[in-house]
Design a protein around this motif. Sequence first.
Motif, PDB file in Angstrom:
ATOM      1  N   ALA A 152      38.810 -96.551-164.711  1.00 24.61           N
ATOM      2  CA  ALA A 152      39.801 -97.063-165.668  1.00 24.61           C
ATOM      3  C   ALA A 152      40.375 -98.386-165.182  1.00 24.61           C
ATOM      4  N   GLU A 153      40.650 -98.486-163.872  1.00 21.39           N
ATOM      5  CA  GLU A 153      41.205 -99.744-163.361  1.00 21.39           C
ATOM      6  C   GLU A 153      40.181-100.866-163.462  1.00 21.39           C
ATOM      7  N   ILE A 154      38.920-100.570-163.144  1.00 27.45           N
ATOM      8  CA  ILE A 154      37.872-101.587-163.244  1.00 27.45           C
ATOM      9  C   ILE A 154      37.751-102.082-164.690  1.00 27.45           C
ATOM     10  N   ILE A 155      37.784-101.157-165.639  1.00 30.14           N
ATOM     11  CA  ILE A 155      37.663-101.517-167.055  1.00 30.14           C
ATOM     12  C   ILE A 155      38.866-102.354-167.497  1.00 30.14           C
ATOM     13  N   VAL A 156      40.067-101.956-167.072  1.00 32.02           N
ATOM     14  CA  VAL A 156      41.277-102.688-167.470  1.00 32.02           C
ATOM     15  C   VAL A 156      41.282-104.088-166.855  1.00 32.02           C
ATOM     16  N   ILE A 157      40.886-104.197-165.583  1.00 36.16           N
ATOM     17  CA  ILE A 157      40.800-105.514-164.937  1.00 36.16           C
ATOM     18  C   ILE A 157      39.833-106.412-165.710  1.00 36.16           C
ATOM     19  N   THR A 158      38.683-105.857-166.058  1.00 36.91           N
ATOM     20  CA  THR A 158      37.695-106.622-166.826  1.00 36.91           C
ATOM     21  C   THR A 158      38.239-106.998-168.197  1.00 36.91           C
ATOM     22  N   LEU A 159      38.941-106.057-168.827  1.00 34.01           N
ATOM     23  CA  LEU A 159      39.514-106.317-170.149  1.00 34.01           C
ATOM     24  C   LEU A 159      40.515-107.465-170.096  1.00 34.01           C
ATOM     25  N   ASN A 160      41.298-107.535-169.018  1.00 35.55           N
ATOM     26  CA  ASN A 160      42.250-108.639-168.874  1.00 35.55           C
ATOM     27  C   ASN A 160      41.537-109.982-168.735  1.00 35.55           C
ATOM     28  N   VAL A 161      40.380-109.964-168.054  1.00 31.62           N
ATOM     29  CA  VAL A 161      39.610-111.203-167.876  1.00 31.62           C
ATOM     30  C   VAL A 161      39.063-111.700-169.205  1.00 31.62           C
ATOM     31  N   VAL A 162      38.621-110.767-170.069  1.00 27.04           N
ATOM     32  CA  VAL A 162      37.965-111.164-171.328  1.00 27.04           C
ATOM     33  C   VAL A 162      38.909-111.061-172.525  1.00 27.04           C
ATOM     34  N   ALA A 163      40.208-110.958-172.261  1.00 26.55           N
ATOM     35  CA  ALA A 163      41.178-110.725-173.342  1.00 26.55           C
ATOM     36  C   ALA A 163      41.125-111.793-174.434  1.00 26.55           C
ATOM     37  N   ASP A 164      40.861-113.044-174.073  1.00 25.75           N
ATOM     38  CA  ASP A 164      40.871-114.134-175.053  1.00 25.75           C
ATOM     39  C   ASP A 164      39.493-114.411-175.656  1.00 25.75           C
ATOM     40  N   ALA A 165      38.491-113.651-175.226  1.00 26.45           N
ATOM     41  CA  ALA A 165      37.134-113.861-175.727  1.00 26.45           C
ATOM     42  C   ALA A 165      36.944-113.135-177.055  1.00 26.45           C
ATOM     43  N   PRO A 166      35.932-113.524-177.829  1.00 24.41           N
ATOM     44  CA  PRO A 166      35.631-112.788-179.059  1.00 24.41           C
ATOM     45  C   PRO A 166      35.273-111.334-178.759  1.00 24.41           C
ATOM     46  N   LEU A 167      35.436-110.474-179.747  1.00 30.31           N
ATOM     47  CA  LEU A 167      35.238-109.040-179.550  1.00 30.31           C
ATOM     48  C   LEU A 167      33.845-108.717-179.040  1.00 30.31           C
ATOM     49  N   TYR A 168      32.816-109.361-179.589  1.00 32.96           N
ATOM     50  CA  TYR A 168      31.446-109.032-179.167  1.00 32.96           C
ATOM     51  C   TYR A 168      31.218-109.404-177.703  1.00 32.96           C
ATOM     52  N   GLN A 169      31.868-110.469-177.225  1.00 34.73           N
ATOM     53  CA  GLN A 169      31.747-110.827-175.809  1.00 34.73           C
ATOM     54  C   GLN A 169      32.499-109.823-174.934  1.00 34.73           C
ATOM     55  N   GLN A 170      33.636-109.348-175.405  1.00 37.18           N
ATOM     56  CA  GLN A 170      34.366-108.317-174.671  1.00 37.18           C
ATOM     57  C   GLN A 170      33.509-107.065-174.504  1.00 37.18           C
ATOM     58  N   ILE A 171      32.872-106.643-175.609  1.00 37.93           N
ATOM     59  CA  ILE A 171      32.056-105.429-175.572  1.00 37.93           C
ATOM     60  C   ILE A 171      30.880-105.596-174.614  1.00 37.93           C
ATOM     61  N   GLY A 246      49.101 -96.305-155.427  1.00 39.82           N
ATOM     62  CA  GLY A 246      50.351 -97.021-155.188  1.00 39.82           C
ATOM     63  C   GLY A 246      50.385 -98.364-155.901  1.00 39.82           C
ATOM     64  N   THR A 247      49.227 -99.029-155.989  1.00 47.24           N
ATOM     65  CA  THR A 247      49.145-100.296-156.722  1.00 47.24           C
ATOM     66  C   THR A 247      49.426-100.085-158.204  1.00 47.24           C
ATOM     67  N   PHE A 248      48.816 -99.036-158.777  1.00 48.85           N
ATOM     68  CA  PHE A 248      49.064 -98.710-160.189  1.00 48.85           C
ATOM     69  C   PHE A 248      50.549 -98.480-160.448  1.00 48.85           C
ATOM     70  N   VAL A 249      51.153 -97.656-159.592  1.00 54.17           N
ATOM     71  CA  VAL A 249      52.557 -97.273-159.786  1.00 54.17           C
ATOM     72  C   VAL A 249      53.470 -98.484-159.615  1.00 54.17           C
ATOM     73  N   ALA A 250      53.258 -99.246-158.538  1.00 53.83           N
ATOM     74  CA  ALA A 250      54.129-100.399-158.259  1.00 53.83           C
ATOM     75  C   ALA A 250      54.015-101.470-159.332  1.00 53.83           C
ATOM     76  N   GLU A 251      52.789-101.736-159.774  1.00 54.44           N
ATOM     77  CA  GLU A 251      52.600-102.784-160.788  1.00 54.44           C
ATOM     78  C   GLU A 251      53.081-102.347-162.164  1.00 54.44           C
ATOM     79  N   GLY A 252      53.266-101.036-162.351  1.00 51.03           N
ATOM     80  CA  GLY A 252      53.774-100.535-163.625  1.00 51.03           C
ATOM     81  C   GLY A 252      55.289-100.504-163.702  1.00 51.03           C
ATOM     82  N   ILE A 253      55.955-100.605-162.548  1.00 49.52           N
ATOM     83  CA  ILE A 253      57.420-100.585-162.499  1.00 49.52           C
ATOM     84  C   ILE A 253      57.880-101.947-161.996  1.00 49.52           C
ATOM     85  N   ALA A 254      58.391-102.770-162.893  1.00 47.30           N
ATOM     86  CA  ALA A 254      58.715-104.167-162.561  1.00 47.30           C
ATOM     87  C   ALA A 254      59.635-104.317-161.339  1.00 47.30           C
ATOM     88  N   PRO A 255      60.766-103.582-161.244  1.00 44.05           N
ATOM     89  CA  PRO A 255      61.637-103.749-160.069  1.00 44.05           C
ATOM     90  C   PRO A 255      60.924-103.415-158.757  1.00 44.05           C
TER      91      PRO A 255
END
Length: 306
Positions: A152-171, A246-255
């Motif tokens: 899930a983290e790998i997919i989300v990281i990749t999704l953030n990289v391709v967020a501005d690309a067209p949908l077919y490129q994201q897929i 711990g990275t997931f938890v810390a990055e999800g809680i801004a403070p």
Amino acid sequence: MAGSSFFALLDDIAALLDDISLMSKVAAKKSASVLSDDLAVNAEQVTGMKADRELPVVWAVFKGSLKNKAILVPCALILSAVLPAAVKWLLMAGGLYLCYEGYEAIKDKFSRKGHGSAEQGKKAVPKTAEELAQYEKRKIKGAIKTDFILSAEIIVITLNVVADAPLYQQILTLTLIAVVMTIGVYGLVAGIVRLDDAGFALAKSKAQGVWGRALRASGELLFSAAPFLMKALSWIGTVAMFLVGGTFVAEGIAPLEHAVEALVAAIGGWSAAVKLVAFGVVGALAGWLTALVVSGVSKVRRRVAR
């Protein structure tokens, strides 16, 4: 006209492949730390298997990982389009799960060293064919669950990289990363768990001369080191759960994330190592707190059941 249209199509395809290749490289670099954790955790999961069952277990987890990614890729795309905030909360939930699993693994490792651990350890070792089959199923199930969170983290990281690309490129990019990463990780896991066999084969080499002696010495060293490597991976995999969770938890809680960043800035040098340790501490505390909550809920449910 037909010829020019054909060459224009080829140019479009080449440009598309270049874009996908570039985005895939960026995503792979950003997810490199997750891949190292994924490798360590999954290699640790197959420890304790009989030698002839190691590769079948890796194959079963590999297939489970592909199924995980087949679920995660479309879900990530839908969530990103419909409810992007949900991705963060799902990652935090996955992080808590990893921290909890890490805490339970640490507790189990130390409890075996306590009073009466020898007897408990003997009872825990599967002996019959049925017990071995059940043990293998539990290992595979646990590995696939853990893989789901890390994937899930790998997919989300990749999704953030391709967020501005067209949908077919994201897929296309998400699919490429999912397949390549899965093959790479489990190919390495399969190699690691068979290191002792490789060492044994080299040690029995009949090659003559300096080359033959070097091969046999390397094989003996590899064969002797394999058990220590697997034990080390067992601990590395457990620690990796705290680091990733711990990275997931810390990055999800801004403070909390700001506190980690402030600590890193205050210390100055070795910022990457300090951040890693900070995330590990967050993961360990999150695992302990989650275990307390799970234990409390279990006690309440038992009382209600009475």
